[in-house]
Structures are given as structure tokens and as C-alpha cells.
Design an enzyme around this catalytic site. Structure first.
Site, mmCIF file in Angstrom:
data_model
loop_
_atom_site.group_PDB
_atom_site.id
_atom_site.type_symbol
_atom_site.label_atom_id
_atom_site.label_comp_id
_atom_site.label_asym_id
_atom_site.label_seq_id
_atom_site.Cartn_x
_atom_site.Cartn_y
_atom_site.Cartn_z
ATOM 1 N N LYS A 139 0.174 -0.842 0.117
ATOM 2 C CA LYS A 139 -0.201 -0.136 0.010
ATOM 3 C C LYS A 139 0.934 1.171 -0.235
ATOM 4 C CE LYS A 139 -0.181 0.350 5.278
ATOM 5 N NZ LYS A 139 -1.088 0.174 6.464
ATOM 6 N N ARG A 178 -10.684 1.018 15.557
ATOM 7 C CA ARG A 178 -11.153 1.561 14.423
ATOM 8 C C ARG A 178 -12.494 1.200 13.221
ATOM 9 N NH1 ARG A 178 -4.849 2.890 12.055
ATOM 10 N NH2 ARG A 178 -5.398 0.341 11.085
ATOM 11 N N TYR A 217 15.415 30.596 7.377
ATOM 12 C CA TYR A 217 14.105 30.765 7.427
ATOM 13 C C TYR A 217 14.269 31.395 9.239
ATOM 14 C CZ TYR A 217 12.759 30.716 2.831
ATOM 15 O OH TYR A 217 12.554 30.647 2.080
ATOM 16 N N MET A 251 11.933 24.837 1.030
ATOM 17 C CA MET A 251 11.688 23.907 0.094
ATOM 18 C C MET A 251 12.353 23.113 -0.456
ATOM 19 S SD MET A 251 8.495 24.635 -2.081
ATOM 20 C CE MET A 251 6.831 25.358 -1.301
#
Length: 362
Positions: free
Chosen positions: A36, A132, A258, A306
Site C-alpha cells: 500500500k 478503528r 529562515y 522547500m
């Protein structure tokens, strides 16, 4: 200058080795290889193709994942671990040798009322403690009675569960209770059972039963928080790599990146890596997260952007533009990086974006 952007180099022989390791741990069980989420970021078609000689079945979470495998030539049965959403998916599943998990009464109603062109194999999901999806043990008798009355379902049906805490050795009794609940709910009612995810395969041999469902261990990653795959005979299947695109002299007291989140305590050399959260490298990786540059361990510094991340090469560092960087893989386990980031290695390998190339090295 031989610099490149982020590349995930995938070893299919490592994936094959890891499935063989799972089968050695559970020699009497058949294996449902879980592919998956694009084989946990490793490329579902390539991984499934490499595992076809070894896997008895494949497991996926989404209907579309099963369609992709089947349309690309994968022949084994495919188990839909989340089942189907509607009658159309159920009919397609029956025609294409998909096996379906039944975990909800709405699915059961569709199965009872939808005409199928071929019989279908069903796995009844028992909720043994995850809470779940799945039927409670108290509902099991009624569910099996209804499924047994459906002539287009292969009889007797199968049953499965999913452990909530098998990866926590200190909570062993919880998984042992889950095993007992499942066994009591299914005794004498089913053809085959499947209980074990990777953690179950590795830690609970008494629950191996008829089928195992190795997932993360196929990719060389252990589900146990304080281990890494190499500790238990697994081989990392992904080297997530990039290269230095700049090397800069950096003065003591100067920040980088940053938010000026890191300030150098000394004169040093800074390496700039062509990788960032645009490639899937986690933005929240803190200063000190290890990276290998030419095989040498150096710390991440500054905030991941990024497209770039920065490392402290040290004042004596001799690395140059174009040198190889390993973000995780051989020599630097994804599990270790995940611990620094505060996440799990599952997330690291599955969150890669479409930008990094997948290259298959064997």
C-alpha cells in the site's frame, strides 16, 4: 560539478531479502506482502513485480491501488485491506481476483444484495482492540451467520485482525489479550486467519496462523521504536540521497536560514543540500539531525526549506559541491532520523513527493 537533486535509490534485492526474512520467522504461514501507499514510497509496481516469486498475495489499502497492480500484470490475489466502498467496486473485485475485507455492516449489506459474476473470497475483520474498523467479538457470531448464508462468497470465510500495540514490547499482555479475543471469536468458524503485521511477525510467533501481513519490515525498517532494521536481519531498501550544491565559509555569531533559528558558535563551513520539504524531507527536522556527507556524519543546522537544507561541515571540512549526501539509508537508518524528527520511519519513506526520482539499483 556533478551535483544532483534528491533521488531515492531502491534495492529490490533488499526487499526480496526482507520478505524471505519474514517467511523464515513464520515458516508455516503464507505471506501477504503489503504494498500500500506506493509500497511505502518504494514504488508499488516495481516492488510487487520483484516479489511475485515470493509472495502468496499482495495487500493494499485502496481500491485504486489494487486496480493499478492488476492492470500492470500482477497475477497474485490482492487483498483489499479496507474492503470496498460500493457495489461497483465489489463487482470489479469479484471479476479481478481481489479478496475483500468486510469490517462494517454497510459492506455486509452490499455483499448480500449485489449479484456477482464470480464467487469472492471475504475476510471478516474482527476488532481485537484497535477500535478503528472491524466487528466486535460480541458481533462475530451474527456476522459469520450472515456471511455464511451468502452463496456467492467462498465458504468457509476467512478472518483477520490488526494489532494496536504489538510494536510496544512493554505492553505485551495487551497483544496477548487481543490474540485470545480473536481466537475465541473465530474458533471453528473460518477457513484461514491472518493476525500479524510486521510487529506481530517479529514478536508474536504464537499468532502467525495461516497468513502473515509483513509491511514496513519489507522495506528494511523495524516497527520497534528503539531498534533499527539491521538489528533484526533486515536490509534498508531505500537510500534517500542528494548532493551539495554550495559550500560556504560561515562566521561565528552569524545565523543561517529562515527565522535565524540557528547561530553558529564558531567559524565553520556550511554545506547546502539540494533537498527540502518539497522533496519530502521533513521541515520539522531539528538542528542536530544527522546526515551523511561522503559517508561522514554531520549535523543539520538551520531550518529546512522547500528546496534546501544546510549542514555544519565544521571548520576543517573538505567536502565540495557535488559531493553525495545520504539523508537516510545504508549507514544512517531511517529509524534514527525519525527519532530526531519526532516521528516514525514509516512517515519518512511514505511522504516523499513526486520530485525525487526513484532509481532501482538491482
Amino acid at each position: 560539478m556533478d551535483a544532483h537533486g534528491a533521488i531515492a535509490r531502491i534495492s529490490l534485492s533488499a526487499v526480496q531479502h526482507n520478505l524471505q526474512q519474514a517467511k523464515r520467522l513464520a515458516p508455516s504461514a503464507k505471506a501477504i506482502a503489503v504494498v500500500k501507499a506506493n509500497a511505502y514510497g518504494h514504488g508499488d509496481l516495481m516492488v510487487a513485480s520483484a516479489l511475485q516469486p515470493l509472495a502468496d498475495m499482495f495487500g493494499v489499502a485502496r481500491f485504486e491501488e489494487a486496480q493499478k497492480l492488476r492492470s500492470s500484470g500482477i497475477k497474485q490475489p490482492i487483498l483489499l485491506l479496507s474492503g470496498f466502498l460500493n457495489a461497483e467496486q465489489l463487482q470489479f473485485a469479484a471479476l479481478n481476483n481481489f479478496q475483500v475485507c468486510i469490517h462494517e455492516f454497510a459492506q455486509l449489506a452490499v455483499l448480500e444484495t449485489t449479484p456477482l459474476a464470480a464467487p469472492i473470497t471475504a475476510w471478516i475483520k474482527i476488532d481485537s482492540g484497535m477500535h478503528r474498523i472491524g466487528f466486535s467479538p460480541e458481533q462475530a457470531d451474527a456476522v459469520f451467520a450472515r456471511v455464511n448464508a451468502i452463496t456467492q462468497v467462498v465458504q468457509p470465510v476467512n478472518a483477520m485482525t490488526h494489532f494496536a500495540q504489538a510494536d510496544e514490547p512493554e505492553q505485551r499482555s495487551i497483544t496477548e489479550t487481543a490474540i485470545a479475543r480473536f481466537q475465541q471469536a473465530t474458533a471453528g468458524k473460518v477457513r484461514h486467519t491472518a493476525l500479524c503485521n510486521s510487529a506481530g511477525v517479529m514478536a508474536f510467533p504464537q499468532a502467525h496462523s495461516d497468513f502473515i501481513r509483513p509491511g514496513i519490515m519489507l522495506y528494511g525498517i523495524t516497527p520497534f521504536a528503539e531498534q533499527q532494521g539491521s538489528d533484526v536481519g533486515l536490509r534498508p531498501a531505500m537510500d534517500f540521497t542528494s548532493s551539495l550544491i554550495a559550500v560556504r565559509e560561515h562566521k561565528a555569531g552569524e545565523p543561517i536560514g529562515y527565522g535565524a533559528s540557528w547561530v553558529s558558535p564558531r567559524d565553520t563551513r556550511i554545506g547546502v543540500i539540494a533537498v527540502g520539504y518539497g522533496d519530502g524531507y521533513p521541515r520539522m527536522a531539528p538542528a542536530g539531525t544527522p546526515v551523511l556527507v561522503n559517508g561522514r556524519r554531520v549535523p543539520l543546522v538551520g531550518r529546512v526549506a522547500m528546496d534546501m537544507a544546510t549542514v555544519d561541515l565544521g571548520p576543517e571540512g573538505t567536502e565540495q559541491v557535488g559531493d553525495e549526501v545520504i539523508l537516510w539509508g545504508n549507514g544512517l537508518a531511517a529509524e534514527e532520523v525519525a527519532r530526531h524528527v519526532g516521528t516514525i520511519a514509516y512517515e519518512l519513506v511514505t511522504r516523499l513527493t513526486a520530485r525525487p526520482k526513484l532509481e532501482y539499483v538491482d
